[in-house]
Design a protein around this motif. Structure first.
Motif, PDB file in Angstrom:
ATOM      1  N   ARG A  15      36.800  82.766   9.144  1.00  0.00           N
ATOM      2  CA  ARG A  15      37.907  82.827   8.189  1.00  0.00           C
ATOM      3  C   ARG A  15      37.699  81.808   7.059  1.00  0.00           C
ATOM      4  O   ARG A  15      37.916  82.102   5.882  1.00  0.00           O
ATOM      5  N   ARG A  16      37.244  80.607   7.453  1.00  0.00           N
ATOM      6  CA  ARG A  16      37.014  79.582   6.438  1.00  0.00           C
ATOM      7  C   ARG A  16      35.852  79.980   5.514  1.00  0.00           C
ATOM      8  O   ARG A  16      35.904  79.767   4.308  1.00  0.00           O
ATOM      9  N   GLN A  17      34.811  80.579   6.092  1.00  0.00           N
ATOM     10  CA  GLN A  17      33.664  80.999   5.288  1.00  0.00           C
ATOM     11  C   GLN A  17      34.077  82.026   4.231  1.00  0.00           C
ATOM     12  O   GLN A  17      33.646  81.969   3.091  1.00  0.00           O
ATOM     13  N   ASP A  18      34.936  82.935   4.620  1.00  0.00           N
ATOM     14  CA  ASP A  18      35.418  83.939   3.672  1.00  0.00           C
ATOM     15  C   ASP A  18      36.267  83.296   2.590  1.00  0.00           C
ATOM     16  O   ASP A  18      36.171  83.653   1.412  1.00  0.00           O
ATOM     17  N   TYR A  19      37.103  82.329   2.970  1.00  0.00           N
ATOM     18  CA  TYR A  19      37.955  81.646   2.002  1.00  0.00           C
ATOM     19  C   TYR A  19      37.107  80.864   0.996  1.00  0.00           C
ATOM     20  O   TYR A  19      37.368  80.892  -0.215  1.00  0.00           O
ATOM     21  N   VAL A  20      36.068  80.172   1.510  1.00  0.00           N
ATOM     22  CA  VAL A  20      35.163  79.423   0.636  1.00  0.00           C
ATOM     23  C   VAL A  20      34.455  80.363  -0.341  1.00  0.00           C
ATOM     24  O   VAL A  20      34.336  80.076  -1.530  1.00  0.00           O
TER      25      VAL A  20
END
Length: 306
Positions: free
Chosen positions: A199-204
């Motif tokens: 989820r964080r990778q997508d947000y970044v």
């Protein structure tokens, strides 16, 4: 100084001259006579039929208080010298019916009273020269856009009414420093909903896309909408100060702070460029938030896992 005008500091000489001429056209209409650069440097950009002469000058910034004054002083001295020395050319330029009664140095920012005193000395210099095309009561003065506030705002509003951003090119993620991306990823890891790696990778990734797209938009705005660029950068600089001095003291969870910063940034963007689409405004805002995450003005306290 009005916040929207503070962003004018640092405009290139060409950008500043272009802005000045558009503001002066609004201010004086058909009474303004532009003087093209071709055919020799007369030491002026324009004059009016009422006898106001304008020389526009924007020194290359950043400069110290003293250095800015020295550059403005020396510019004034040089061009007043041209006003005196080029008598034959200027008599032809002004003709028999225009007497210059105000020699005006128009700058983005004036912060030293010594420049006013220097202008007074240049007034005496011109009067002592007894020029045919200079009124006996001529004054050399320095001004900023604050002296033409209404005309300046009309120019800005006209720009806002016709602002359109171009299609974006494909983002080049390789142009972003990997260390900066790691900083962003680490900070977002303090947000509970983004502790999940995927989820964080997508947000970044989405933030990086907004960052690169916003850089492209801001470069386009700078080249095509000088006044809006100045206003936008000034508003974002002011908000960055709030990030450092106010938002960093808030004790709420990182997610709430991040959401607040995004909303405030988008609101600032919309106030500067209300004609942009919601999507473009969001891109500009998220791009700036991404920049702050990478360059450190925006950070979060560690949120304890529940």
């Amino acid at each position: 100084m009005d916040q929207s005008m503070r962003g004018l500091i640092g405009l290139s000489g060409t950008e500043w001259q272009d802005l000045c001429m558009r503001v002066l056209r609004v201010q004086y209409g058909a009474d303004l006579v532009p003087v093209p650069d071709t055919g020799g440097d007369h030491g002026l950009e324009a004059y009016t039929l009422q006898g106001h002469l304008f020389q526009c000058y924007s020194p290359e910034e950043p400069l110290s208080y003293q250095k800015r004054y020295e550059k403005q002083r020396d510019k004034c001295t040089r061009d007043v010298g041209k006003f005196i020395d080029k008598a034959d050319k200027l008599k032809k330029l002004f003709g028999e019916h225009v007497k210059i009664n105000r020699w005006i140095l128009l700058c983005p920012y004036i912060d030293n009273k010594d420049l006013v005193a220097h202008c007074a000395s240049q007034t005496k210099r011109i009067r002592d020269a007894n020029l045919e095309y200079a009124d006996p009561d001529i004054h050399v003065i320095c001004q900023t856009m604050e002296d033409y506030e209404l005309s300046y705002k009309r120019v800005v509003n006209a720009q806002l009414a016709r602002m359109h951003l171009p299609p974006l090119s494909e983002p080049d993620y390789s142009s972003v420093d990997s260390d900066d991306v790691d900083k962003m990823r680490e900070k977002l890891g303090k947000v509970s909903r983004l502790r999940d790696e995927s989820r964080r990778q997508d947000y970044v990734r989405r933030l990086l896309q907004s960052y690169l797209n916003s850089q492209e938009y801001r470069a386009y705005i700078k080249d095509h909408y000088t006044e809006i660029h100045a206003l936008l950068e000034s508003e974002l600089d002011d908000l960055e100060q709030r990030l450092v001095m106010e938002f960093s003291l808030e004790e709420g969870p990182p997610a709430a702070l991040l959401q607040k910063v995004i909303q405030e940034t988008e609101s600032r963007v919309r106030s500067c460029a209300p004609d942009t689409t919601l999507s473009d405004s969001r891109t500009l805002a998220l791009g700036k938030v991404a920049e702050w995450l990478m360059s450190c003005p925006l950070d979060f306290y560690e949120e304890l896992a529940s």
